[in-house]
Write a protein that holds these residues in place. Structure first.
Motif: not given
Length: 467
Positions: A72-80, A283-299
């Motif tokens: 989140p610190l990198i993504a916010q700085a990137d937007a700025e 855990t394998m199926t949870f990785m799909f939600a984890m990927g979307l979690s990182v996407t949420a964090m970035i966006r």
């Protein structure tokens, strides 16, 4: 807002998320390969790997959770468009990840005697003891890799970690095969071979990640002229203040599932092996939600950097909706194939293990039915956590996850697993309860926080207009 406002975000969400998801699936595949290859040796070996990895997962959760402060610190700085801030966060984050990786390795090695106090089967503990030493060492490259990954994710360069993981899996499968079974001139090392395969692949993963990022023309400037003179206490403090609660959030969840492994082990080795199979699939199926979690964090971090909180809510809720749809599909898949999937992890033709294997398959099939139900709760709680991390809100979610997992989930698992006939299934019902409470409370937190930010922005805008 109409449904179309959210669904039109699906395309970009998936574009950003799919490399993360594939990378995380590849990371999970390392554990799956270990379980499948070791499972062919016998249920005792599988239970030993399960017990050993339970220690590693706890440490890894701290490292991975801490490293999420970087994104989140990198993504916010990137937007700025603040390149100086991006460089500073990257260097400080990578340094802290390296120190943390070494510390976690030492702690896990010193904590091995705890296994002797956990009432686990003696033969399982004896087999797990040397396994832990080597896999614990792999924590160093894993946490360093996370520093690189979170940096790249923050810049929306999500494909690089996927490439690194794919390369690591090729290396891992090769060395696992030759070292577990003793192919060619390689010694037959059994589960110790699986540990060495993991170590080698993770070292190669971080080396590959370093060089693939270093030679990206847009990222290369951030690798130049690193100096300890640039390290500042204020930046270290900021990363630690974000990273520590995030690490504890992940620790509370992972340790809940680790507690399930230990509780299953106290019931018996077949329950422990069944738990490991069901947990691997979940855990394998949870990785799909984890990927979307990182996407949420970035966006969400990007929109925070742009101060567009209305768009932030639309983006976040579009990811929540997408996660729910995906997890419902996985829930139906688990229900449809719950009797078949566990057999993939065992050698059913082994007559010496026939009774144990049949019992493992029966128990694991029951667990997968429960796992099917909590897919949705698990998906919601992790994507909402990602959005909250994007808002750099980490302390309240830390308390929420502690209450949900350890004041609600674990007591239910403990009672139903050890004091009722439900046994392993009862343990997983406790997991379901904890995840559901977490999902509800975290969503309420996000809703309240995002509404507050929008209202404050509206008030500020009106005050500017009246001046």
């Amino acid at each position: 807002m109409t449904l179309s406002h959210y669904t039109k975000e699906f395309s970009y969400n998936l574009k950003l998320a799919y490399p993360i998801i594939l990378g995380m699936l590849g990371h999970t595949l390392i554990g799956i390969v270990d379980n499948i290859m070791v499972g062919k040796l016998g249920s005792t070996e599988l239970a030993a790997v399960s017990l050993g990895n339970s220690f590693i997962f706890i440490a890894m959760s701290l490292g991975i959770g801490f490293s999420t402060a970087i994104t989140p610190l990198i993504a916010q700085a990137d937007a700025e468009k603040d390149e100086k801030k991006i460089r500073s966060v990257f260097h400080h984050g990578l340094l802290l990840c390296t120190i943390l990786g070494i510390a976690l390795f030492v702690i896990i090695v010193l904590a091995k005697p705890i296994m002797l106090l956990m009432h686990q089967p003696k033969e399982v503990v004896e087999m797990a003891y040397p396994y832990i030493d080597w896999v614990a060492f792999s924590l160093i490259p894993v946490i360093v890799y996370q520093g690189y990954k979170q940096f790249a994710d923050g810049l929306s360069k999500t494909k690089y970690s996927m490439y690194a993981i794919f390369m690591a899996n090729v290396v891992h499968i090769f060395f696992n095969y030759v070292l577990i079974y003793g192919v060619w001139f390689f010694p037959k090392l059994g589960i110790l071979g699986a540990a060495l395969g993991t170590v080698i692949s993770r070292i190669m993963m971080v080396v590959f990640m370093h060089y693939i990022l270093k030679y990206d023309k847009n990222i290369k400037p951030y690798f130049k002229n690193f100096s300890f003179k640039e390290i500042k206490k204020s930046v270290i403090k900021k990363v630690i203040n974000l990273g520590t609660p995030s690490a504890l959030q992940m620790l509370f969840e992972v340790s809940l599932f680790t507690g399930a492994i230990w509780l299953s082990g106290s019931i018996g080795k077949t329950s422990q092996a069944a738990n490991q199979i069901a947990l691997t699939l979940a855990t394998m199926t949870f990785m799909f939600a984890m990927g979307l979690s990182v996407t949420a964090m970035i966006r969400v971090s990007n929109q925070k950097g742009l101060n567009d909180y209305v768009k932030l809510v639309v983006v976040a809720k579009s990811i929540f909706l997408l996660a729910i749809i995906i997890e419902i599909v996985f829930a139906l898949f688990f229900i449809a194939f719950h009797n078949y999937l566990p057999s993939l992890f065992l050698n059913l033709e082994n007559t010496h293990q026939a009774i144990d294997n049949r019992e493992v398959v029966h128990i694991a099939a029951q667990l997968l039915v429960v796992a099917a139900i909590f897919q949705i709760s698990d998906g919601i709680q992790v994507v909402v956590l990602g959005a909250l991390r994007g808002l750099q809100d980490v302390k309240v979610p830390m308390y929420i996850t502690f209450v949900a997992y350890w004041l609600v989930g674990f007591p239910i698992s403990f009672y139903l697993g050890l004091y009722t006939k439900l046994k392993a299934t009862g343990i997983w019902i406790g997991l379901l309860a904890g995840l559901t409470i977490a999902a509800i409370l975290l969503y309420i937190r996000f809703n309240q926080l995002s509404k507050r930010l929008i209202e404050e922005q509206i008030i500020t805008h009106r005050e500017i207009q009246t001046q």
